[in-house]
Design an enzyme around this catalytic site. Structure first.
Site, short mmCIF file in Angstrom:
data_model
loop_
_atom_site.label_atom_id
_atom_site.label_comp_id
_atom_site.label_asym_id
_atom_site.label_seq_id
_atom_site.Cartn_x
_atom_site.Cartn_y
_atom_site.Cartn_z
N TYR A 216 -9.11 -4.63 9.00
CA TYR A 216 -10.40 -4.12 9.45
C TYR A 216 -11.07 -3.41 8.30
O TYR A 216 -10.42 -2.69 7.53
CB TYR A 216 -10.21 -3.14 10.62
N ALA B 113 -4.51 -0.29 2.80
CA ALA B 113 -4.12 -1.70 2.72
C ALA B 113 -4.39 -2.24 1.33
O ALA B 113 -5.27 -1.74 0.60
CB ALA B 113 -4.89 -2.51 3.76
N GLY C 282 -8.84 -6.19 -3.42
CA GLY C 282 -8.26 -4.93 -3.90
C GLY C 282 -7.63 -4.09 -2.81
O GLY C 282 -6.68 -4.53 -2.16
N SER D 29 -8.06 -0.83 0.43
CA SER D 29 -8.91 -0.08 1.36
C SER D 29 -8.15 1.16 1.78
O SER D 29 -6.99 1.08 2.20
CB SER D 29 -9.29 -0.93 2.57
N CYS E 33 -2.45 -6.33 9.48
CA CYS E 33 -1.48 -6.89 8.53
C CYS E 33 -0.26 -7.47 9.24
O CYS E 33 0.81 -7.58 8.64
CB CYS E 33 -1.06 -5.85 7.50
#
Length: 226
Positions: free
Chosen positions: A88, A157, A170, A172, A188
């Site tokens: 998200y 993440a 990359g 978050s 995930c």
């Protein structure tokens, strides 16, 4: 301590450090990354670390399982070329798209990902939040305890892609997103653990403060930025 990758200042022009003040539509961000990665690979542009927020949305990585999309009508869903499963993105979450030239930094994707992990862990340490990685679980995690209970929640993440040895996508970091928005997916692919944020942990961090911590620890691991 993860061994730093070669310092940017020793081998190349320092990466650009860019912060977008308004939410960036996902498709627009991907198009910008695609163009920048191609330009970096051809030597026409410097590396870039791009910090931004997105409107609420879900993304499906290359390993995404359709069963993990619990509420497909809640927010727009984008298929993406990064590694990983469903994530998200939304307001209050700092997304950092990292476009670095691994041709000059050592062609070692695992070392690069470890560097990203250590970058987040170091930044969280600025707020007194002990965090780390877990075997078999992608991302960065914190341990939470109370009277008679304990659990581990995900606070950041990681999902990357590499093309012509230039990285993109990359990390978050959850600063103050609406955590209920994660309930439309299995983040995930890990159902047995929760999701948290700095504010949820009782750390009243602002996005500017999170950016400053990220910048400090990026420099320590990857070298100077412009």
């Amino acid at each position: 301590m993860v061994k730093p990758l070669p310092l940017a200042g020793e081998i190349m022009e320092a990466p650009e450090w860019r912060i977008s003040s308004l939410p960036v539509p996902y498709g627009e961000a991907v198009a910008e990354m695609e163009a920048r990665v191609e330009a970096i690979a051809e030597g026409r542009a410097r590396e870039l670390v791009w910090l931004l927020e997105h409107p609420p949305l879900y993304t499906a990585g290359t390993s995404a399982d359709a069963r993990d999309l619990i509420d497909p009508k809640r927010f727009p869903v984008f298929k993406t070329g990064r590694g990983g499963q469903y994530t998200y993105h939304g307001p209050g979450q700092r997304v950092a798209y990292v476009m670095l030239d691994l041709n000059q930094r050592g062609k070692d994707v695992r070392a690069f990902v470890r560097g990203l992990e250590q970058w987040i862990v170091g930044a969280l340490g600025e707020f007194g939040v002990p965090a780390g990685v877990r075997e078999g679980r992608v991302g960065v995690w914190v341990e939470r305890k109370g009277p008679g209970w304990s659990r581990e929640d995900k606070i950041a993440a990681i999902g990357v892609k590499v093309r012509k040895w230039v990285s993109f996508h990359g990390i978050s970091l959850n600063v103050e997103p609406e955590l209920d928005h994660f309930s439309g997916i299995v983040p995930c692919g890990i159902a047995e653990h929760g999701v948290t944020s700095l504010v949820d942990l009782g750390v009243p961090a602002t996005m500017d403060e999170a950016d400053a911590a990220l910048k400090t620890h990026f420099r320590r691991l990857f070298g100077p930025v412009a």
